[in-house]
Design a protein around this motif. Structure first.
Motif: not given
Length: 383
Positions: A257, A264-265, A270, A315, A319-320, A323, A373, A377
């Motif tokens: 990241y 963040k998306k 990335y 990704i 990731v979102d 989290e 992925i 995470m």
């Protein structure tokens, strides 16, 4: 790469052999009759009347044997069949006709033909070389005319009659080489609309006996088959075969990241990499990543370059979601789905939009990327 998984695989292969053996035997019969006409032991009329192959197919086969300078134009009609004689044959025929007769006699034995069509993925390369050695057929340059005849007997064009049926039964919905593209098979009112391409793992141009061998035909997408692999000389020593293995945990997608964009998306935040999970001196490493130019499936199919260029947006979304799952409300989310009697794999599919287990990766694109992925995470989810 994703391994091709199918519970009925051998049954599908056996059913295919029972169908494909008929046109192959018809071609063998045609060539056997053609040789007899050339040598004067059968008549041109017998060859012309043979109904096992189409007239255009006959003409193509006949013209392989005739010297182009002696007969111009090529044979196209019945009247010209009287020109089929050894005196009008190409130079190569005299020295190769005995070899061809031996090949025909060998393949006419059903058990031999079945062994060839159903040869396993692991043994197919060696079988092709063994047959060529047994019959004294050299490489493509030294035996190019025999290669042409073999390609016409074991004719990949015949496969089109069976491709829709095989693709439907295999139920492989994504390309096993890249796991990026759908390769669905759609048949409407008995008519085929779309189907996968079928790649020859060992190219038929280099391995003439394997043109119709079931486990040498890999359902795949256009990009992997036509744009990337083409007629590349893949081999078990430095490539994975989809009927034998997938990447598994020996090759994993991972990311870094960089926080270049506020959201963040955003894909530019990335960098995507492929990480090895095996010793870099092992055969498996060489099959996946390669140790030389163009070796390894990752290199051959440009997996890292393509995924990094085209799929980093996925990704950011994963990731979102990971989290959010990993935050304080994670327990309540699982409890809620527990109340609905939905298992972990069902929850994973609902929440992350793909299949959790490797055996199902061929059902949806990006299944391998998604699992890797998410596992990076929230590794505890997979315990």
């Amino acid at each position: 790469m994703v391994k091709i998984e199918c519970d009925r695989l051998q049954d599908i292969a056996n059913e295919y052999f029972e169908k494909v053996k008929v046109p192959i035997i018809n071609r063998l019969t045609f060539y056997k009759l053609l040789i007899r006409v050339l040598t004067g032991s059968s008549t041109a009329q017998e060859l012309f009347d043979y109904e096992g192959v189409h007239f255009k197919t006959k003409n193509k086969g006949v013209n392989f044997f005739l010297a182009k300078k002696k007969l111009d134009p090529k044979i196209k009609n019945r009247a010209q069949y009287d020109n089929i004689h050894i005196s009008n044959a190409a130079i190569w025929v005299d020295s190769s006709i005995i070899v061809l007769e031996k090949v025909i006699a060998f393949l006419e034995e059903e058990r031999n033909l079945k062994d060839l069509v159903l040869v396993s993925a692991l043994e197919s390369h060696d079988m092709d070389l063994a047959l060529r050695d047994f019959f004294g057929i050299g490489d493509k340059e030294s035996s190019k005319e025999l290669f042409k005849i073999l390609a016409h007997i074991i004719d990949y064009d015949m496969f089109d009659m069976f491709a829709y049926g095989i693709a439907t039964q295999l139920e492989v919905n994504t390309c096993p080489y890249c796991n990026r593209n759908y390769i669905n098979t759609i048949i409407k009112e008995g008519k085929g609309l779309i189907r996968p391409q079928f790649d020859h793992f060992f190219p038929k141009t280099e391995h003439p006996f394997l043109g119709l061998s079931f486990f040498n035909l890999i359902p795949s997408c256009y990009y992997c088959n036509a744009n990337l692999k083409k007629a590349f000389k893949t081999h078990h020593d430095f490539n994975l075969h989809p009927y034998l293995a997938g990447y598994g945990d020996a090759c994993k997608f991972t990311f870094l990241y960089k926080e270049l964009r506020p959201s963040k998306k955003h894909p530019e935040n990335y960098s995507l990499f492929l990480m090895s999970g095996v010793d870099n001196k092992s055969k498996l490493y060489r099959q996946i990543f390669g140790t030389g130019k163009d070796e390894g499936n990752v290199t051959l199919f440009k997996i890292q370059e393509i995924y990094h260029s085209a799929h980093r947006d996925i990704i950011g979304e994963l990731v979102d979601r990971a989290e959010r799952y990993g935050s304080a409300q994670a327990d309540s989310i699982e409890k809620f789905f527990g109340m609905l009697n939905i298992g972990r794999a069902d929850f994973y599919q609902f929440y992350f939009g793909n299949y959790m287990y490797e055996k199902d990766f061929n059902r949806r694109p990006m299944a391998k990327l998604t699992r890797d992925i998410v596992k990076q995470m929230i590794p505890d989810f997979f315990l």
